[in-house]
Design an enzyme around this catalytic site. Structure first.
Site, short mmCIF file in Angstrom:
data_model
loop_
_atom_site.label_atom_id
_atom_site.label_comp_id
_atom_site.label_asym_id
_atom_site.label_seq_id
_atom_site.Cartn_x
_atom_site.Cartn_y
_atom_site.Cartn_z
N HIS A 168 -0.10 16.06 0.58
CA HIS A 168 0.92 16.81 1.33
C HIS A 168 2.25 16.74 0.60
CE1 HIS A 168 1.60 12.74 2.86
NE2 HIS A 168 2.74 13.12 3.40
N HIS A 226 5.39 15.66 1.17
CA HIS A 226 6.48 14.69 1.29
C HIS A 226 6.83 14.06 -0.05
CE1 HIS A 226 5.96 14.07 5.91
NE2 HIS A 226 6.70 15.13 5.61
N ASP A 273 7.62 11.14 -1.12
CA ASP A 273 6.98 9.91 -1.59
C ASP A 273 5.54 10.13 -2.06
OD1 ASP A 273 6.47 10.22 1.30
OD2 ASP A 273 5.44 8.28 1.16
N HIS A 274 5.07 11.39 -1.98
CA HIS A 274 3.73 11.73 -2.47
C HIS A 274 3.76 12.68 -3.68
CE1 HIS A 274 1.66 10.05 1.19
NE2 HIS A 274 2.94 10.05 1.53
N HIS A 281 0.42 15.31 10.53
CA HIS A 281 1.56 14.66 9.88
C HIS A 281 2.44 15.75 9.25
CE1 HIS A 281 3.75 11.58 7.65
NE2 HIS A 281 3.48 12.20 6.52
N ASP A 317 -1.36 10.53 4.53
CA ASP A 317 -0.67 9.96 5.69
C ASP A 317 -1.28 10.46 7.01
OD1 ASP A 317 0.98 8.78 3.85
OD2 ASP A 317 2.79 9.89 4.42
N HIS A 349 -0.35 4.28 2.56
CA HIS A 349 0.67 3.26 2.86
C HIS A 349 0.07 1.93 3.31
CE1 HIS A 349 4.29 5.82 2.58
NE2 HIS A 349 3.48 6.78 2.99
#
Ligand code: ZN
Ligand code: FE
Length: 257
Positions: A56, A58, A60-61, A112, A131, A169
């Site tokens: 996805h 975001h 942090d990905h 998410h 996530d 995570h």
């Protein structure tokens, strides 16, 4: 034979690294930061990064994708419904992709984020779920509705119980504390909490999990369990809640736990 390791990133992310030592090729899942991957490649001369899998949009990905692609020429695979930097292949539900000689099935799991996808490898039993499904928990609802997330988790939960859950995570310990609040009498949750606490104290990763373990200890997969329904009846008043409504109340409770 593929070996899978976790490269830690930021405070609690893992970048999954799939290694085919015969071909000296590797792939990564959700590289939010290029640095840990480049460090690994530098330490392993002769290895080639062939694929970057993304679940996805975001940061942090996806934060490391551009730098990794520029450095290695790796192919970028990601969800069709989201904006993914440098994406070469836009994936939808039901698509199959070949990565390091293995076929991965794409499963759309909105909740998410709206375009979130998971990757499933049926022979090796890998599930890269970003996530969406976490060990003993699930992702927050940033874009989708509780009903969407509940349906997505139900789809993942229906995979074989030996499925290995590679989520992004390290949230397992805090998730298990919530799970124990939901089901104080669940012995498997208590046992898992002790085990994960010991692992974390020793600096060890708590992943991958298995779907069998998730079905037994993850409250978000246990919305039809009498003990979970009973806890909500005590907390919020007795009501005839559907599983999706139980999920909605659990997710709202966890948001403030
Ligand atoms: Zn995310
Ligand atoms: Fe994340």
């Amino acid at each position: 034979m593929i070996k899978i390791d976790a490269l830690p990133a930021f405070s609690d992310n893992y970048i999954w690294l799939l290694q085919d030592s015969g071909q000296q090729r590797c792939a990564v899942v959700d590289p939010g930061d290029a640095a840990p991957v480049l460090a690994w490649l530098n330490a392993h001369p002769g290895w080639q990064l062939s694929d970057i899998l993304v679940t996805h949009h975001h940061h942090d990905h996806v934060g490391g994708i551009a730098q990794l692609k520029a450095a290695t020429g790796a192919r970028v695979l990601g969800p069709a419904r989201e904006t993914i930097p440098e994406r070469d292949s836009a994936l939808k539900d039901g698509d199959c992709v070949e990565v390091l000689g293995h076929t991965l099935n794409v499963i759309e799991v909105p909740g998410h984020t709206l375009g979130h996808i998971a990757y499933y490898q049926a022979e090796q039993h890998w599930l890269f779920c970003g996530d969406t499904l976490f060990a003993a928990g699930c992702g927050r609802l940033f874009e989708g509705s509780p009903a969407q997330m509940h349906a997505s988790l139900q789809r993942l939960a229906a995979l074989p119980e030996r499925t290995l859950v590679y989520c992004t995570h390290e949230y397992t310990l805090s998730n298990l504390r919530f799970a124990q609040a939901v089901e104080p009498d669940n012995a498997q949750i208590a046992e898992r909490l002790q085990q994960v606490a010991a692992w974390r104290q020793a600096g060890q990763i708590s992943l991958p999990s298995t779907l069998a373990l998730e079905r037994a200890t993850n409250p978000f997969l246990r919305c039809a369990e009498p003990a979970v329904i009973e806890t909500l009846n005590c907390r919020e008043g007795a009501e005839n809640r559907s599983s999706a409504q139980v999920f909605t109340r659990l997710r709202a409770w966890k948001d403030n736990f």
